[in-house]
Design an enzyme around this catalytic site. Structure first.
Site, short mmCIF file in Angstrom:
data_model
loop_
_atom_site.label_atom_id
_atom_site.label_comp_id
_atom_site.label_asym_id
_atom_site.label_seq_id
_atom_site.Cartn_x
_atom_site.Cartn_y
_atom_site.Cartn_z
N CYS A 1 -13.65 -19.12 16.63
CA CYS A 1 -13.27 -18.57 15.54
C CYS A 1 -12.66 -17.47 15.84
O CYS A 1 -13.32 -16.64 16.63
CB CYS A 1 -14.31 -18.70 14.61
SG CYS A 1 -14.16 -17.47 12.79
N ASP B 1 -3.06 -16.02 9.90
CA ASP B 1 -4.87 -16.24 9.69
C ASP B 1 -5.07 -15.86 8.47
O ASP B 1 -4.44 -15.48 7.46
CB ASP B 1 -5.46 -15.20 10.67
CG ASP B 1 -6.98 -15.15 10.77
OD1 ASP B 1 -7.47 -16.59 10.64
OD2 ASP B 1 -7.55 -14.37 10.54
N SER B 2 -6.50 -16.37 8.18
CA SER B 2 -6.95 -16.16 6.90
C SER B 2 -7.16 -14.73 6.39
O SER B 2 -7.46 -14.47 5.22
CB SER B 2 -8.31 -16.96 6.81
OG SER B 2 -9.28 -16.30 7.73
N GLU C 1 -16.41 -9.25 9.00
CA GLU C 1 -15.61 -8.58 7.93
C GLU C 1 -16.32 -7.55 7.35
O GLU C 1 -15.55 -6.48 6.86
CB GLU C 1 -15.36 -9.81 6.80
CG GLU C 1 -14.08 -10.55 7.27
CD GLU C 1 -14.14 -11.59 6.19
OE1 GLU C 1 -14.67 -11.74 5.19
OE2 GLU C 1 -13.57 -12.63 6.80
N GLY D 1 -12.92 -20.93 6.33
CA GLY D 1 -13.98 -21.70 7.09
C GLY D 1 -14.58 -22.45 6.32
O GLY D 1 -15.45 -23.71 6.53
N CYS E 1 -5.82 -19.13 13.57
CA CYS E 1 -6.93 -19.27 12.72
C CYS E 1 -7.42 -20.76 13.20
O CYS E 1 -6.70 -21.77 13.04
CB CYS E 1 -6.78 -19.25 11.35
SG CYS E 1 -7.98 -19.94 10.35
N ASN E 2 -8.57 -20.90 13.52
CA ASN E 2 -9.22 -22.21 14.07
C ASN E 2 -9.11 -23.03 12.99
O ASN E 2 -8.96 -24.23 13.31
CB ASN E 2 -10.80 -21.91 14.75
CG ASN E 2 -10.42 -21.40 16.34
OD1 ASN E 2 -10.39 -22.14 17.17
ND2 ASN E 2 -10.47 -20.19 16.20
N THR E 3 -9.54 -22.71 11.71
CA THR E 3 -9.84 -23.68 10.73
C THR E 3 -8.14 -24.04 10.40
O THR E 3 -8.30 -25.27 10.07
CB THR E 3 -10.51 -23.05 9.34
OG1 THR E 3 -11.86 -22.35 10.03
CG2 THR E 3 -10.76 -23.91 8.53
N HIS F 1 -12.65 -14.72 14.56
CA HIS F 1 -13.44 -13.33 14.38
C HIS F 1 -14.63 -13.12 15.61
O HIS F 1 -14.77 -11.95 15.86
CB HIS F 1 -14.28 -13.37 13.03
CG HIS F 1 -13.67 -13.41 11.72
ND1 HIS F 1 -12.94 -14.48 11.44
CD2 HIS F 1 -13.57 -12.13 10.95
CE1 HIS F 1 -12.25 -14.15 10.33
NE2 HIS F 1 -12.72 -12.85 9.88
#
Lengths: 268, 268
Positions: free
Chosen positions: A185, A11-12, A153, A44, A74-76, A187
């Protein structure tokens, strides 16, 4: 032998840990190697080319850990890079979009599905595309919610300001009458309580993390590489801020972590 | 010949444009080459080692443009990397911290100076260090305001939610009775109106962008390389999202931009 190989997850940053959390629940014996690109978070708001190049570096790194499968948590990264990555490697690789989209299709009663996600995921149009592939009659209402990623975050997951920003982002989605809302997302499951309160009981929240873990298990069983028993091991790598990451991970995962290690990801 | 060489300016993204804006006002004939690291923004939450490595790549890139001087138009990069960069190059290089700190020292009447900045800048302790170097009796009250950077990047500069977040961050600084407040992140001048309203007339806001442009001019004159007359040229480079950057830059700069170009900064 291959059954004991770890599953690579990336993931990011910390968002993908919501997928790891579901994997630990649903696939408790699987070994996991996680990479969080904390030096280059967020994904994103970045371009397709940049996300593809970052994702390729990460997959190159995970392959050095002899992973048997990869989860793009990670969706992006799933939106922009999954198809490119599939061409490059010959082990199973899944993203978070398809499992979430399929669940939304199976959940909606009125044929109106909302998707909240990053600018990148919304701009890629992948959720409407995949959902309409399953059922072309479903109407998909998308909304990019970039600031919510920053709030998570910062750890402001239970805060009136976060609620107010979420309320504003969600207004147009709610007004459109959706009965199903995809948390598009990784998150956003950490804001599940706040979002759930805002949209009310009449809207079902879909957490792709849960569905991704389920799809992964099915896939591993089909491929004959599911690890059914034994103690698992977990290894965490990041591109920056290992201590901060460890604290966050320890607060949301049901296991004690070994120390997180730094990886110079630009060299992969 | 060297007088006509451009000045290199860099930042993590768009924040450094507030410094460019002041440079265009105060040094209207200077040629400028700007680099915004939009692929790896934000810098404020990243580690010292990562920021040094990113800053070195950017300086390597700027040197290929034959710059005659460099402005580190980012407080976090100045905090962590300026001293390292000074060792590496033999052209003048200045950051935004020292000019802002000196102005604060000359502004305060009651000896209490507030600094709002990123986590990185606050954690580095550079503002208290430099301010006390000028006057050891001054008390410095710092506050990290990471979410404000996200709000600026989203363009929510005039919004009640931003005001509420700023109000919360500023509470402890205000309670400590400062009469001077340093906007210690190049994004924050874009929130000047909201912050000014919150802290009231009794607190003087210090914008290091303004002071940095002034110090730069003095330095160039001293070195005999100040370009006093002639039409300037401006060139903008970023690591991602050139169009988005151009739109933002056009909205805050008093000149029309030529198209922004992409640079694969990891290769430098």
């Amino acid at each position: 032998m291959q059954i004991d190989a770890p599953i690579g997850v990336f993931d990011s940053g910390v968002g993908g840990l919501t997928v790891v959390r579901e994997m630990i629940r649903q696939l408790p014996s699987e070994n996991i190697v996680y990479f969080g690109d904390t030096a280059r978070v967020p994904y994103g708001t970045k371009s397709r080319d940049t996300i593809i190049s970052y994702s390729e570096q990460i997959v190159n790194f995970l392959m050095t850990k002899q992973v048997k499968a990869i989860v793009v948590a990670c969706n992006t990264a799933t939106s922009y890079a999954l198809d490119v990555l599939k061409e490059k490697i010959d082990i199973p690789i899944i993203g978070v979009v398809r499992p979430g989209a399929l669940t939304a299709v199976n959940t909606t009663r009125n044929g109106k599905v909302g998707v909240i996600a990053t600018e990148g995921t919304v701009g890629s149009g992948i959720y409407p595309e995949v959902i309409r592939e399953y059922n072309p009659d479903i109407q998909v209402i998308q909304k990019a919610c970039p600031l919510l990623v920053s709030f998570v975050e910062e750890g402001w997951t239970d805060d009136p300001v976060t609620d107010e920003v979420a309320r504003r982002y969600l207004r147009s989605v709610q007004n459109s009458g959706v009965d199903t809302l995809v948390l598009g997302c990784t998150h956003f499951p950490l804001l599940r309580k706040a979002i759930g309160k805002l949209v009310g009981d009449q809207v079902t929240l879909v957490n792709p993390a849960y569905e991704t873990a389920r799809s992964l298990k099915e896939l591993l069983i089909k491929e004959g590489i599911y690890r059914e028993t034994g103690e698992p091991s977990y290894h965490f790598f990041v591109s920056d801020g290992a201590d901060k990451f460890s604290r966050f991970a320890n607060s949301i995962l049901p296991v004690d972590l070994v120390p997180t290690r730094l990886v110079p990801i630009e060299n992969y």
